[in-house]
Design a protein around this motif. Sequence first.
Motif, PDB file in Angstrom:
ATOM      1  N   LYS A 175      81.122  44.315  34.203  1.00 17.85           N
ATOM      2  CA  LYS A 175      81.347  43.019  34.960  1.00 17.85           C
ATOM      3  C   LYS A 175      79.927  42.582  35.217  1.00 17.85           C
ATOM      4  O   LYS A 175      79.029  43.338  36.167  1.00 17.85           O
ATOM      5  N   HIS A 234      83.784  40.870  45.110  1.00 18.50           N
ATOM      6  CA  HIS A 234      85.266  40.310  45.008  1.00 18.50           C
ATOM      7  C   HIS A 234      85.359  39.772  43.737  1.00 18.50           C
ATOM      8  O   HIS A 234      84.788  40.260  42.685  1.00 18.50           O
ATOM      9  N   PRO A 277      86.197  39.510  39.606  1.00 20.83           N
ATOM     10  CA  PRO A 277      86.374  40.268  38.808  1.00 20.83           C
ATOM     11  C   PRO A 277      85.662  41.667  38.948  1.00 20.83           C
ATOM     12  O   PRO A 277      86.029  42.897  38.654  1.00 20.83           O
ATOM     13  N   GLN A 292      88.148  43.890  40.942  1.00 27.64           N
ATOM     14  CA  GLN A 292      89.333  44.259  40.187  1.00 27.64           C
ATOM     15  C   GLN A 292      88.778  45.435  39.242  1.00 27.64           C
ATOM     16  O   GLN A 292      89.695  46.278  39.033  1.00 27.64           O
ATOM     17  N   GLU A 293      87.652  45.369  38.798  1.00 28.51           N
ATOM     18  CA  GLU A 293      87.194  46.428  37.778  1.00 28.51           C
ATOM     19  C   GLU A 293      87.172  47.705  38.738  1.00 28.51           C
ATOM     20  O   GLU A 293      87.378  48.587  38.276  1.00 28.51           O
ATOM     21  N   GLU A 319      90.591  48.996  38.896  1.00 26.60           N
ATOM     22  CA  GLU A 319      91.140  49.539  37.939  1.00 26.60           C
ATOM     23  C   GLU A 319      90.370  50.837  37.487  1.00 26.60           C
ATOM     24  O   GLU A 319      90.955  51.800  37.262  1.00 26.60           O
ATOM     25  N   ALA A 359      92.386  49.018  47.309  1.00 29.08           N
ATOM     26  CA  ALA A 359      91.261  47.945  47.861  1.00 29.08           C
ATOM     27  C   ALA A 359      91.034  48.497  49.297  1.00 29.08           C
ATOM     28  O   ALA A 359      90.024  48.504  49.802  1.00 29.08           O
TER      29      ALA A 359
END
Lengths: 264, 359
Positions: free
Chosen positions: A119, A128, A130, A133-134, A137, B14
């Motif tokens: 990314k 924040h 992508p 998320q990366e 993951e 998170a």
Amino acid sequence: MKEFKTIAPGEELLNVENVTLRFGGVKAITDVSFNIKKGEVRAIIGPNGAGKTSMLNVINGFYHPQEGRITYRGATRSKMRPHVAAAQGIARTFQNVALFKGMTTLDNIMVGRTLKMQKPFFWHVFRHGPAMQEEIEHRKFVEEIIDFLEIEHIRKTPVGKLPYGLQKRVELGRALAMQPELLLLDEPMAGMNLEEKEDMCRFILDTKEQYGTTIALIEHDIGVVMDLSDRVCVLEYGLKIADGTPEEVKANQKVIDAYLGVAH
Amino acid sequence: MFYREAGQFKKTYAADMAVFPILQDRIGLGIILFIAAVVIPLTGSTFFISSVMIPFLVFSLAAMGLNIVTGYTGLISLGSAAFMGVGAFACFKLTTSFPNVNILVWILASGFFSAVIGALFAIPSLRIKGFYLAVATLAAQFFLEWCFVRIPWLYNYSASGAIQVPQRTLFGHIITGANATPTTRYLVLLAIVVFMTWIASNILHGRVGRTFMAVRDMDIAAELMGIRLLPAKLTAFALSSFYCGVAGAVMVTLWYTGGEASDLFNIRQSFYILFMVIIGGLGSLLGCFLGSALLNIVPLVLKYGLPSIGIAIASETAEHINHLLVGALIIFILIVEPHGMARLWQITKQKLRTWPFPY
Ligand SMILES: Nc1ncnc2c1ncn2[C@@H]1O[C@H](COP(=O)(O)OP(=O)(O)OP(=O)(O)O)[C@@H](O)[C@H]1O
Ligand SMILES: [Mg+2]
């Protein structure tokens, strides 16, 4: 970049042909040829200074041999940069642990995911979208490896503080995080006690079973080598003196001489 | 006893990956921000705000710039003051050439100028480690310093070489120039520093930061993970220069209201920033603030604090003592705790976590 084929299990993944590597006047490797088949554990053994580590360095592009060719996944080359080797699926561990000492276990293994995290920088500025998320993951993937290697308890410990045996385990984890096609292990059990060695053997076999990784293994403990490997290549003074199944190699007179130190 | 993570279970990755996963840390940060943004502007004297807080924040930002390249990536730079200078002059030129654009835009844009210049100087030397890079940055320092004096275009041909920062407004408030109050300048500066720290923390906690640290800790292994060393180092250098550039820009716009600027960005300033980073803590954002606080406060205590409690001390003596103290501190840190004050703070926190039991 050249095209890389997908190799079916049992077919030739890597082929080293007539490789010679010199350091000034010293010949570290002399005209060595051998191959590694997909899915096997291939051991490289030999006395100290035989050229085993140098061979791994040639395979992943740290050293450039003066002569010879290397074919990996159907593409032949004589020179390659280490980061290119990494991109093509070659991972390794080092004889003297080469971890990122100031970072935690988790971060060390996360670095192994670098190539899979693409990314753009922009998103990292905000941590924040992508980029996050990366991160999550890949964190999940890394947690699986942490579970697999049973190192949950040292997740957040800076690796410089860990005992040697655990450091070796983290290093294996970091290599596994790359999801390599070919995993090069340079004496993964050196300096370990029996229990640690047994654990490490189990991890290596499980890696082969679960992830289908092809493994090249350098090891001094002959018992371990005979148990783990499908085929063994024996080097001495930079020359290949034997190659074959563990049984064949064990029966080879040259190997017996090399290991018992019989005068030629 | 009170500083604990017990009972605070993280339910998502998170949450576990947050920069401050422990509640008490978040509360502490909130309190510090409240003091900085509300208590100090309301109660601090003009002297305290303009001579303590503003320099402290400016140098924290510069130290952050240097820490990115030296502390996180392991590359020594001796040119941080020069890169501050690039940002300062870029900002001055930009705002005098395009007065209608908001000054905040130009402050941030100046960072890009010094990022480019920093990267240009770094390219030839990044292939080689340590010594040569230090020399190249030293060359950058001298060359740029020379430019600041010798190129009159940079200071708009003013006869004395001084630059006069023009008056600029934000939401109708005067924030730069002679008519801006110290409190306004301080608040704008604080907002910029908080924003920039947040960005730095984001970058350093993610993939990019890990790349930097991997290069620092073991470059051959990093290469094997697919990290290309040259681009990684170049990114670190550009980012570092960006921060230094912004620090320089806020230095001339929000701290100095006018005066000769060429002298601000000399080699001594570069070393001063390096000392802040070493004393505060290499590879720690908190360390940037701690180092800057200490090195800004010690001279003030010597100069004003001691006389006010009746110990007369000549200003030269104060200067000498300051040098001695900083020197001694650096030697102490290098021997006792190479990770600086930030690590001492961590150890304290670790102790607090188990307090009152020794283990
Ligand atoms: N970078 C180098 N420069 C010069 N000589 C080298 C270098 N790397 C290896 N050699 C030499 O090459 C030979 C083979 O070394 P190598 O490290 O490959 O042996 P090894 O089989 O891994 O031995 P060990 O079991 O001790 O790890 C040795 O004689 C060594 O001194
Ligand atoms: Mg070796």
